[in-house]
Scaffold this motif. Structure first.
Motif, PDB file in Angstrom:
ATOM      1  N   UNK A 169       5.391 -15.457 -33.966  1.00  0.00           N
ATOM      2  CA  UNK A 169       5.021 -14.471 -34.988  1.00  0.00           C
ATOM      3  C   UNK A 169       3.511 -14.305 -35.065  1.00  0.00           C
ATOM      4  N   UNK A 170       3.087 -13.034 -35.096  1.00  0.00           N
ATOM      5  CA  UNK A 170       1.655 -12.757 -35.183  1.00  0.00           C
ATOM      6  C   UNK A 170       1.262 -12.345 -36.602  1.00  0.00           C
ATOM      7  N   UNK A 171       2.229 -12.363 -37.515  1.00  0.00           N
ATOM      8  CA  UNK A 171       1.938 -12.071 -38.916  1.00  0.00           C
ATOM      9  C   UNK A 171       1.598 -10.622 -39.200  1.00  0.00           C
ATOM     10  N   UNK A 172       2.152  -9.692 -38.427  1.00  0.00           N
ATOM     11  CA  UNK A 172       1.800  -8.279 -38.621  1.00  0.00           C
ATOM     12  C   UNK A 172       2.452  -7.701 -39.872  1.00  0.00           C
ATOM     13  N   UNK A 173       3.563  -8.299 -40.290  1.00  0.00           N
ATOM     14  CA  UNK A 173       4.183  -7.877 -41.539  1.00  0.00           C
ATOM     15  C   UNK A 173       5.092  -6.669 -41.434  1.00  0.00           C
TER      16      UNK A 173
END
Lengths: 264, 154
Positions: A169-173
């Motif tokens: 996960x890259x935390x882009x949301x």
């Protein structure tokens, strides 16, 4: 995304045969074997739980049943989830909503997710009906959250659980916005998406999710759709169950009993 | 001949690109990615082992506290798991050893989480208005002045 702050310990490496870095030759050989349909051989080592016992994810398909008529709004489930999964303050993998409804007006609240119980409430109208609704990830079959993930971090397992790979996960949301049920959040500790896992670390060991374990009124029930005599399977098969926002065709696997149209 | 060299050059560049892509992929794509779908399969066993279970379940307490469990089983709180009021077992016992005392919350607030009268609870569920339940208000021990938490029916 490999480094994570202390608060939320990173998942420990699983107890499977350690494999060294893959060489190009290995990679190509594997790709060839894989394309030949020999997945099972490769996957063999992966499905071992930490206690060494084999967990066969093809033998289960988990489902969740919430009988809202029984819910007393005690918040035990929310507290248990927080403790079991180390959920950061102010964020919730499961929460409880209170509905106060009259034909003219309605009021919905969930103070601190229902974690500290519910205080008495004065509304400007006289509610004609009121009830609690526990909420959590619906573990949809047709998941909008998985579809939008650009890096393949969100996925649905063969036993029907939607999970997030914290290392990918890259935390882009995107998934947080895609979920129509508000079940996901970006953790302030790991800066990756987090959500209810149906306590995957428990159910793969034969335990129930923590929220089900502590529910004093059996509002929350957890079962296996692949077991013919499973009480949850029977309740879903014979009862008049509904899912949240069925019009979105997400095919949730969390089923509700006794719910009102006001509940989304 | 000149034309053939041009074609050869293009083919060489193409081959180089293919090799770079294959080598690059082998480094960038995790090894179990794509085994079952568009995700890293190794994360599944990782999730299984993400953390040790903290809640022991309804029966795990009886191993040491069978006298309490017996009282509980006979009372009206029979279906209330110990961990509802006391918190998770994992804070009390780790690998079979007691690591900390179990929390005991004797405050009326704890009882009130379930039994304080508020809108939303099923009408048949036993609930009280604290202020009206006891004449002159709750005593020093709160609800426990009259009720036994493990078998609360008087």
């Amino acid at each position: 995304m490999d480094e994570m702050p202390k608060g939320n310990p990173p998942p420990e490496p699983a107890a499977q045969p350690a494999q060294a870095e893959v060489s190009r030759r290995d990679f190509l050989a594997r790709a060839l074997r894989a394309s030949g349909g020999a997945f099972a051989l490769l996957a063999g080592g992966g499905a071992i739980a930490s206690d060494g016992e084999r967990y066969d994810w093809e033998a289960h398909r988990w489902a969740y049943l919430i009988d809202t008529e029984k819910c007393i709004g005690c918040g035990s489930c929310v507290r248990a989830c927080k403790a079991e999964n180390g959920v950061p303050d102010g964020y919730f993998r499961t929460w409880v909503e209170r509905y106060l409804i009259s034909p003219e007006a309605s009021h919905v609240d969930s103070p601190n997710g229902g974690m500290d119980g519910f205080p008495p409430l004065q509304t400007a109208f006289e509610p004609t009906k009121s009830f609690f609704v526990p909420k959590l990830c619906n573990h949809c079959k047709e998941t909008p959250c998985v579809q939008v993930c650009p890096v393949g971090a969100s996925y649905r397992t063969k036993d029907g659980v939607v999970l997030v790979d914290g290392k990918r996960c890259i935390g882009c949301g995107y998934c947080v916005q895609a979920c129509p049920y508000g079940s996901r959040f970006i953790s302030p500790e790991t800066h990756t998406a987090e959500k209810c896992t149906w306590c995957y670390h428990r159910i793969t060991k034969g335990l129930k999710p923590a929220c089900v374990e502590v529910c004093p009124t059996a509002t929350r029930q957890f079962g296996d759709m692949k077991r013919e005599d499973d009480p949850v399977r029977l309740a879903i098969a014979h009862g008049r169950v509904v899912v949240l926002q069925a019009n979105l065709l997400t095919e949730p696997q969390a089923y509700y009993l006794g719910i009102d149209m006001e509940v989304r | 001949m000149e034309h053939a060299r041009h074609v050869f050059r293009v083919l060489l560049v193409l081959l180089l690109v293919i090799v770079v892509v294959i080598v690059g992929r082998s480094f960038l794509v995790p090894k179990s990615f794509g085994m079952y779908g568009n995700y890293r399969y190794d994360n599944v066993p990782e999730q299984m082992a993400a953390r040790p279970p903290l809640h022991g379940g309804a029966r795990s307490c009886a191993d040491c506290h069978d006298e309490r469990s017996a009282v509980l089983a006979k009372g009206s709180h029979a279906r209330v798991s110990c961990e509802v009021c006391h918190g998770p077992l994992g804070r009390h016992v780790k690998d079979g050893d007691v690591v900390a005392k179990m929390a005991i919350d004797r405050s009326p607030r704890l009882c009130g989480n379930c039994h304080r009268k508020i809108d939303g609870r099923p009408p048949k569920f036993p609930q009280v208005v604290f202020e009206k339940h006891v004449e002159g208000g709750l005593g020093p021990k709160g609800c426990l002045d009259c009720h036994d938490a493990h078998s609360p029916k008087l």
